[in-house]
Design an enzyme around this catalytic site. Structure first.
Site, PDB file in Angstrom:
ATOM      1  N   GLU A   1       0.814  -1.206   0.000  1.00  0.00           N
ATOM      2  CA  GLU A   1       0.000   0.000   0.000  1.00  0.00           C
ATOM      3  C   GLU A   1       0.851   1.260   0.000  1.00  0.00           C
ATOM      4  OE1 GLU A   1      -3.980  -1.785   2.128  1.00  0.00           O
ATOM      5  OE2 GLU A   1      -2.548  -0.736   3.373  1.00  0.00           O
TER       6      GLU A   1
ATOM      7  N   CYS B   1       3.311   8.645   0.656  1.00  0.00           N
ATOM      8  CA  CYS B   1       3.820   7.752   1.700  1.00  0.00           C
ATOM      9  C   CYS B   1       4.058   6.383   1.065  1.00  0.00           C
ATOM     10  CB  CYS B   1       2.793   7.666   2.824  1.00  0.00           C
ATOM     11  SG  CYS B   1       3.239   6.471   4.088  1.00  0.00           S
TER      12      CYS B   1
ATOM     13  N   CYS C   1       1.742  -1.564  16.007  1.00  0.00           N
ATOM     14  CA  CYS C   1       1.687  -1.314  14.560  1.00  0.00           C
ATOM     15  C   CYS C   1       1.066  -2.507  13.831  1.00  0.00           C
ATOM     16  CB  CYS C   1       3.108  -1.064  14.054  1.00  0.00           C
ATOM     17  SG  CYS C   1       3.232  -0.980  12.268  1.00  0.00           S
TER      18      CYS C   1
ATOM     19  N   CYS D   1      -0.726   6.108   9.464  1.00  0.00           N
ATOM     20  CA  CYS D   1       0.470   5.416   9.951  1.00  0.00           C
ATOM     21  C   CYS D   1       0.096   4.186  10.759  1.00  0.00           C
ATOM     22  CB  CYS D   1       1.267   6.299  10.894  1.00  0.00           C
ATOM     23  SG  CYS D   1       1.527   7.941  10.307  1.00  0.00           S
TER      24      CYS D   1
ATOM     25  N   LEU E   1      10.687   7.411  17.863  1.00  0.00           N
ATOM     26  CA  LEU E   1      11.149   7.248  19.241  1.00  0.00           C
ATOM     27  C   LEU E   1      10.082   6.529  20.074  1.00  0.00           C
ATOM     28  CD1 LEU E   1      13.499   7.927  21.146  1.00  0.00           C
ATOM     29  CD2 LEU E   1      12.254  10.009  21.782  1.00  0.00           C
TER      30      LEU E   1
ATOM     31  N   CYS F   1       6.866  -6.392   7.904  1.00  0.00           N
ATOM     32  CA  CYS F   1       7.983  -5.769   8.619  1.00  0.00           C
ATOM     33  C   CYS F   1       8.487  -6.755   9.668  1.00  0.00           C
ATOM     34  CB  CYS F   1       7.526  -4.483   9.299  1.00  0.00           C
ATOM     35  SG  CYS F   1       8.883  -3.614  10.121  1.00  0.00           S
TER      36      CYS F   1
ATOM     37  N   CYS G   1       6.958  -4.124  16.215  1.00  0.00           N
ATOM     38  CA  CYS G   1       6.452  -3.139  17.179  1.00  0.00           C
ATOM     39  C   CYS G   1       5.002  -3.504  17.528  1.00  0.00           C
ATOM     40  CB  CYS G   1       6.519  -1.726  16.607  1.00  0.00           C
ATOM     41  SG  CYS G   1       8.172  -1.305  16.020  1.00  0.00           S
TER      42      CYS G   1
HETATM   43  N1  SAH Z   1       9.195   1.307   9.945  1.00  0.00           N
HETATM   44  C1  SAH Z   1       9.415   2.703   9.949  1.00  0.00           C
HETATM   45  C2  SAH Z   1       8.525   3.458   9.002  1.00  0.00           C
HETATM   46  C3  SAH Z   1       7.108   3.000   8.892  1.00  0.00           C
HETATM   47  S1  SAH Z   1       6.091   3.255  10.327  1.00  0.00           S
HETATM   48  C4  SAH Z   1       9.295   3.265  11.350  1.00  0.00           C
HETATM   49  O1  SAH Z   1       8.810   2.571  12.228  1.00  0.00           O
HETATM   50  O2  SAH Z   1       9.702   4.395  11.534  1.00  0.00           O
HETATM   51  C5  SAH Z   1       5.787   4.989  10.220  1.00  0.00           C
HETATM   52  C6  SAH Z   1       5.388   5.649  11.546  1.00  0.00           C
HETATM   53  O3  SAH Z   1       4.113   5.194  11.966  1.00  0.00           O
HETATM   54  C7  SAH Z   1       6.349   5.353  12.690  1.00  0.00           C
HETATM   55  O4  SAH Z   1       6.714   6.552  13.327  1.00  0.00           O
HETATM   56  C8  SAH Z   1       5.524   4.495  13.614  1.00  0.00           C
HETATM   57  O5  SAH Z   1       5.930   4.659  14.950  1.00  0.00           O
HETATM   58  C9  SAH Z   1       4.135   5.031  13.363  1.00  0.00           C
HETATM   59  N2  SAH Z   1       3.056   4.126  13.734  1.00  0.00           N
HETATM   60  C10 SAH Z   1       3.022   2.788  13.633  1.00  0.00           C
HETATM   61  N3  SAH Z   1       1.830   2.312  14.058  1.00  0.00           N
HETATM   62  C11 SAH Z   1       1.094   3.387  14.402  1.00  0.00           C
HETATM   63  C12 SAH Z   1      -0.235   3.554  14.883  1.00  0.00           C
HETATM   64  N4  SAH Z   1      -1.047   2.528  15.062  1.00  0.00           N
HETATM   65  N5  SAH Z   1      -0.659   4.820  15.135  1.00  0.00           N
HETATM   66  C13 SAH Z   1       0.149   5.885  14.920  1.00  0.00           C
HETATM   67  N6  SAH Z   1       1.388   5.782  14.428  1.00  0.00           N
HETATM   68  C14 SAH Z   1       1.860   4.548  14.200  1.00  0.00           C
HETATM   69 FE1  SF4 Z   2       7.840  -1.959  11.305  1.00  0.00          FE
HETATM   70 FE2  SF4 Z   2       5.582  -0.861  12.128  1.00  0.00          FE
HETATM   71 FE3  SF4 Z   2       7.690  -0.938  13.764  1.00  0.00          FE
HETATM   72 FE4  SF4 Z   2       7.712   0.694  11.610  1.00  0.00          FE
HETATM   73  S1  SF4 Z   2       6.356   0.835  13.389  1.00  0.00           S
HETATM   74  S2  SF4 Z   2       9.349  -0.661  12.315  1.00  0.00           S
HETATM   75  S3  SF4 Z   2       6.532  -0.552  10.150  1.00  0.00           S
HETATM   76  S4  SF4 Z   2       6.587  -2.723  12.973  1.00  0.00           S
END
Ligand code: SAH
Ligand code: SF4
Length: 361
Positions: free
Chosen positions: A107, A120, A134, A351, A233, A127, A131
């Site tokens: 996507e 984006c 996410c 995000c 962060l 991934c 996390c």
């Molecule tokens: N993997 C990379 C880039 C993709 S995620 C990273 O983690 O930076 C892009 C952003 O979305 C990151 O800052 C992540 O912390 C944020 N993110 C992930 N899940 C989210 C959620 N459910 N709500 C808000 N931001 C989220």
């Molecule tokens: Fe991967 Fe989601 Fe963590 Fe970004 S926030 S590193 S996309 S698991």
């Protein structure tokens, strides 16, 4: 040197039978023409057609002879990611699902603003970082995207929205995947996107967001031309960050701070600190105090991201009054802070909500 599970490269897609011309740079196009016994000058024409005109079928390459087009049709592929589903949000952004050569779906999101458009992009299918907040993290890693699949999201979205060649475009690697876990392909795609004779997007308009792979941050800093850096962060103590972002068990907050201090920022450049606000978990004033201390270590700006809920996550977004309070607190300490109201929430394009597991036939 620290080793981590993510030193292991993610799987690559299977090679297609015929070479895909989409995603080749000028040097590779020249080699292809020489291999085909054609004049290397044809490579310049093909390059222009691919990245300036953003043509997607050989029939459009009228600058080439009919005979050469027929040969290219037979002996190569011209394959960008194909849009198979688009969901427009009330706020003007559109989430696109792309189908790739092997049937995989990824996507990307198109977000128009008054003076620019932000795209984006995804960098991987799934991934490996895991996390907990996410949606992409929950699906695990399937494979890396190739440079053609990354830059192709740009070509396809610009075409789908009828953009003119030099419309101002910002790129953020904030879709599916950890771009520093696929840095070779991401940097190749960066080359295609910033080539002044191609898509011609200024390097400073491209931002790579990472969860904090320190080995990758160091490598990124070694490139003379590179995207800008954003760090997710998301937490301010090691205990808590390790519990929501497994990468923190390998590189903790001190290791991250050291890597960001050593990162070779340019004069007008600042590192973006993304901070996802989870209600009752990461949105306290103590968090804001620690966030401020972390942010002062290097030229930075802070992006507060209210959590985007997705099914089964177990987290909630913060209250509006808490967001205002935290923003005021950080600004009052002289920090640059903004709240990223994720766009496209009504279509799950914000995000951390990008997730694709099913395959279309
Ligand atoms: N993997 C990379 C880039 C993709 S995620 C990273 O983690 O930076 C892009 C952003 O979305 C990151 O800052 C992540 O912390 C944020 N993110 C992930 N899940 C989210 C959620 N459910 N709500 C808000 N931001 C989220
Ligand atoms: Fe991967 Fe989601 Fe963590 Fe970004 S926030 S590193 S996309 S698991």
């Amino acid at each position: 040197m620290t080793t981590s599970p993510w030193d292991q490269p993610a799987p690559e897609p299977a090679q297609a039978a015929r070479p895909n011309v989409a995603g080749l740079d000028l040097a590779a196009l020249r080699r292809l023409m020489v291999d085909m016994g054609e004049s290397p000058f044809r490579a310049t024409q093909i390059h222009q057609g691919l990245y300036q005109q953003r043509w997607t079928a050989w029939a459009q390459f009228t600058s080439l002879s009919k005979a050469l087009r027929t040969r290219l049709e037979r002996e190569t592929e011209l394959r960008w990611p194909e849009v198979v589903e688009s969901a427009a949000s009330e706020d003007g952004s559109t989430k696109h699902a792309f189908r790739l050569q092997d049937g995989t779906l990824i996507e990307g999101v198109h977000m128009p603003y008054p003076n620019r458009t932000t795209l984006c992009l995804s960098s991987q299918v799934g991934c490996a970082m895991g996390c907990t907040f996410c949606a992409t993290g929950l699906m695990g890693i399937k494979r890396n995207l190739t440079a053609a699949e990354i830059a192709g999201q740009v070509v396809t979205m610009l075409n789908a929205h009828g953009h003119a060649t030099l419309d101002p475009v910002n790129i953020v690697f904030m879709g599916m995947g950890e771009p520093l876990h696929n840095l070779d392909h991401v940097m190749h795609a960066f080359g295609l996107m910033t080539d002044p004779k191609g898509l011609a997007i200024a390097p400073r308009r491209i931002t790579l967001s990472t969860s904090g792979l320190v080995s990758g941050i160091q490598r990124l800093g070694s490139f003379a031309r590179r995207p800008r850096l954003a760090l997710s962060l998301n937490a301010t103590t090691d205990a808590y960050r390790s519990s929501i972002m497994p990468v923190n068990k390998v590189w903790n907050l001190d290791a991250l701070a050291a890597a960001l201090k050593a990162f070779p920022v340019e004069k007008d450049e600042r590192i973006t600190l993304e901070y996802v606000l989870l209600k009752g978990v990461t949105d306290s004033l103590d968090d804001a105090r620690r966030l401020a201390a972390f942010a002062r270590g290097f030229p930075s700006k802070i992006n507060l991201i209210p959590f985007n809920p997705h099914e089964g996550s177990g987290y909630e977004p913060p209250t509006e009054s808490r967001i205002t309070e935290l923003c005021g607190f950080l600004a009052g300490r002289g920090l640059t802070v903004s709240v990223r109201r994720s766009r496209g929430q009504d279509v799950a394009g914000a995000c951390g909500q990008l997730v694709r597991e099913r395959r279309l036939p």
